[in-house]
Enzyme design. Structure first.
Site, short mmCIF file in Angstrom:
data_model
loop_
_atom_site.label_atom_id
_atom_site.label_comp_id
_atom_site.label_asym_id
_atom_site.label_seq_id
_atom_site.Cartn_x
_atom_site.Cartn_y
_atom_site.Cartn_z
N GLU A 1 1.19 -10.14 -8.50
CA GLU A 1 1.05 -10.38 -7.06
C GLU A 1 -0.24 -11.14 -6.86
OE1 GLU A 1 0.74 -6.90 -4.67
OE2 GLU A 1 2.43 -5.92 -5.65
N ASP B 1 -5.87 -2.95 3.85
CA ASP B 1 -6.64 -2.86 2.61
C ASP B 1 -7.90 -2.03 2.76
OD1 ASP B 1 -5.21 -4.44 0.60
OD2 ASP B 1 -5.47 -6.07 2.03
#
Lengths: 267, 411
Positions: A51, A62
């Site tokens: 990824e 995040d």
């Protein structure tokens, strides 16, 4: 539907009685060249799918490790072109590369243009953590036209009706968020992860990979016991961030990949 | 009925076009871009809100709090000297949200959302805040109703709005300074979302503006529209006519939607939103999203966004922490594109001129956010002349801003 590089990678892992290892790195971190070398080292050391994170100014899914890394990447001038170059380097080396991105950069680039340029860079598709099926617009059609995978997330809180709607749209694999939270390493695998994978499998035959909070070979082994893929991100980024030199960072990524590649074997 | 304490009933009001649609779209704007982890909570919130708005007990409880606790209806004050000396002789009326409890309009929305939190049996409330007005209102309502409260605030804003940080702590809230990015409202919102994803089982995220994923833009608007509903009736009874223009400042846009909404069907009433023009039109030097932005996706909604050529959110600047935000509520984007409302950029310097003018002519110290609306009214007033009638939403009071203002004026 033709078989994508991601589909092939999951099938190969399954044939070898192991979970696929999916590794995440943000493009342009700590710099473009080191990021590419780290991704290639990851691929050679046993990652089945990579990824490539597209750095975004407001990464609200995040935790601090990845948020700091993408902030630094953006400060260093990373652009979409650099992300696509990273994807091209990985796919040229023969490993499946997906782009992990918040929706606005794709929306702003233009969905059709982004799909075209991602496909011509050899990318396999997109992982879209803040795109809901309801707001997907042209993406399902355009991704089909370019034979790109669409990876949406399911969460422990997702009711059956949503899992059904999400998995219907997925192509390649389904990303199961192991816990309610943001990216970052955790001490143990969430108890709800196995149940979520089981619930997801009631709705799809696609591979189901588990991410969020998985960082060690032991955790990878545990997840491999119930899922088709193991996704590791922050643990790699932390090693790159902590390394005194780019070479040390690449070596640390390689070592962790090798250990995780052993971890994902079943039995 | 006790005549000294009239109920905060909602006056008869015109029919409003049914926006947003069932999934939160105002035309192409709004919608729901959120991590899957939040979808169950957002669906629960939409469902609970839908039930609550039709529940007479919920409405009665909220009306009682708005009247007896928040001091609604707030007054409308005519600013005679201000109008004569600074707004071209135009007649200027101020909707006094600065006189609501906690000193701004933010309490209207917070009381509604905190009652909803109780209804959903959640025990903790989080909020983002820029100027601190929404944080103070949230801390206040949580103290009143016995809920745990945490407020995310950019570190830069904790410095320039120190008074409100003290107020929130005094009220028992935890204030969490955010050190990411530009350390302002946008970053506080990111951090609040991160908290919410992790704690959503027992936590409600009380968004303070008309932004975020559906149902927030609709729900916050509904809780704030009492401003315009009251003001419309007050202006009519005071002057016998509707205003020529309704003027409000726009950051995320909650006070502006609040005062605009009841006037939307009144085609002859201009709706004027005043954005933070900062100290220039260059990227990063302002927060005038509707003036300089383009459509994109930020914080769960499709709306105008200040962004660069690759969709990265731009840094913003404004002298007012409460307007220092690179997005805007989706209903404003819709009102702009449909032409129903107009948006103007008001610079730091113009806003401070409005601030000083109101202080000296009316004896009212306005918030610097609201001062953008005052500056806008000065311009609109000069355009309209002495026959004009303007309603300005004075969204907050300026105690929190005296340090910034003193530094600006060198006093």
């Amino acid at each position: 539907m033709s078989s994508s590089a991601v589909t092939t990678a999951f099938a190969k892992a399954a044939a070898e009685n192991r979970a696929a290892l999916v590794g995440y790195l943000p493009a342009g971190f700590p710099d473009k060249d080191t990021g590419i070398k780290a991704a290639l080292a990851m691929a050679r050391a046993g990652a089945d799918v990579i990824e490539v994170g597209l750095p975004y100014s407001d990464p609200l899914m995040d935790g601090p490790v990845i948020a700091d890394a993408v902030y630094r990447s953006l400060k260093g001038g990373t652009r979409v072109k650099d992300v696509l170059d990273t994807v091209a380097a990985i796919s040229t080396a023969g490993t499946a590369a997906l782009v992990m991105t918040y929706w606005n950069p794709v929306d702003h680039y233009g969905v059709a243009a982004f799909a075209r340029d991602l496909a011509s860079a050899g990318g396999s598709g997109l992982i879209t953590p803040d795109l809901t099926p309801e707001e997907s617009g042209d993406w399902p059609r355009v991704s089909d036209e370019h034979d790109l995978d669409r990876v949406y997330l399911v969460a422990p809180s997702s009711p059956h009706a949503r899992i059904a709607a999400i998995t219907r749209l997925c192509r390649g694999f389904v990303y199961a968020a192991s816990l309610m939270g943001i990216t970052g390493t955790r001490d143990s695998v969430s108890a709800g992860a196995a149940g979520l994978v089981a619930r997801t499998r009631e709705h799809t035959t696609l591979p189901v990979a588990v991410g969020l909070g998985v960082s060690t070979p032991e955790q990878a082994h545990e997840v491999a016991g119930f899922a088709d893929g193991v996704i590791v991100g922050s643990a790699f980024v932390r090693r790159l961030a902590a390394a005194p030199t780019p070479q040390d960072g690449i070596a640390a990524v390689r070592e962790l990949t090798e250990a995780l590649a052993v971890g994902v074997r079943r039995g | 009925m006790d005549k000294t304490s009239p109920p905060a009933r909602r006056p008869a009001e015109p029919d409003i076009a049914p926006v947003p649609d069932g999934t939160g779209h105002f035309g192409e704007f709004g919608g729901l871009f959120a991590p899957e982890s939040l979808m169950a909570a957002l669906e629960q919130l939409a469902k609970e809100y839908e039930a609550a708005r039709h529940d007479p007990r919920f409405r009665a409880e909220l009306d009682d709090l708005l009247r007896d606790y928040a001091s609604r209806p707030t007054r409308v004050t005519e600013a005679k000297r201000f109008g004569a000396e600074h707004a071209g002789g135009c007649r200027v009326l101020l909707k006094r949200e600065d006189l609501a409890h906690t000193g701004s309009h933010k309490i209207n929305n917070v009381l509604g959302q905190v009652l909803l939190t109780k209804r959903m049996s959640k025990t903790r409330v989080i909020a983002e805040t820029g100027a601190g007005q929404h944080g103070v209102a949230t801390a206040t309502a949580c103290a009143l109703l016995g809920l745990e409260c945490a407020v995310y605030m950019g570190e830069e804003d904790t410095r320039r709005q120190a008074l409100n940080v003290s107020r929130m702590r005094m009220l028992g809230a935890e204030v969490i300074p955010v050190t990411a990015g530009t350390r302002t409202l946008k970053d506080a919102m990111n951090e609040a979302f991160r908290d919410w994803v992790t704690t959503v089982d027992y936590t409600h995220y009380c968004i303070g503006s008309v932004g975020g994923p559906h149902p927030f833009p609709m729900m916050v608007r509904d809780f704030q529209r009492i401003i315009g509903v009251e003001a419309r009736e007050q202006v009519l009874s005071l002057t016998g006519r509707l205003p020529d223009a309704v003027v409000a400042c726009v950051g995320g846009g909650s006070n502006a939607i609040g005062v605009f909404h009841a006037f939307i069907p009144d085609g002859g009433v201009r709706l004027v939103g005043c954005e933070a023009g900062g100290d220039g039109d260059a990227p990063g030097r302002n927060a005038a999203t509707l003036t300089y932005g383009s459509t994109g996706v930020l914080h769960g909604m499709r709306t105008y966004v200040l962004q660069d050529d690759e969709g990265q959110t731009l840094d913003t600047h404004s002298i007012s922490a409460g307007l220092d935000y690179p997005g805007v509520g989706p209903e404003h984007s819709w009102l702009k594109d449909t032409g129903r409302a107009e948006y103007r950029s008001v610079s730091d310097a113009e806003a401070m001129e409005g601030f000083a003018a109101l202080c000296r002519t009316e004896g009212i110290i306005p918030a610097i956010e609201s001062s953008h609306a005052l500056a806008g009214a000065m311009r609109v007033g000069r355009e309209l002349g002495p026959e004009g009638l303007i309603l300005v939403n004075l969204s907050g009071r300026g105690d929190k801003d005296v340090a910034t203002a003193s530094a600006w004026f060198g006093v």
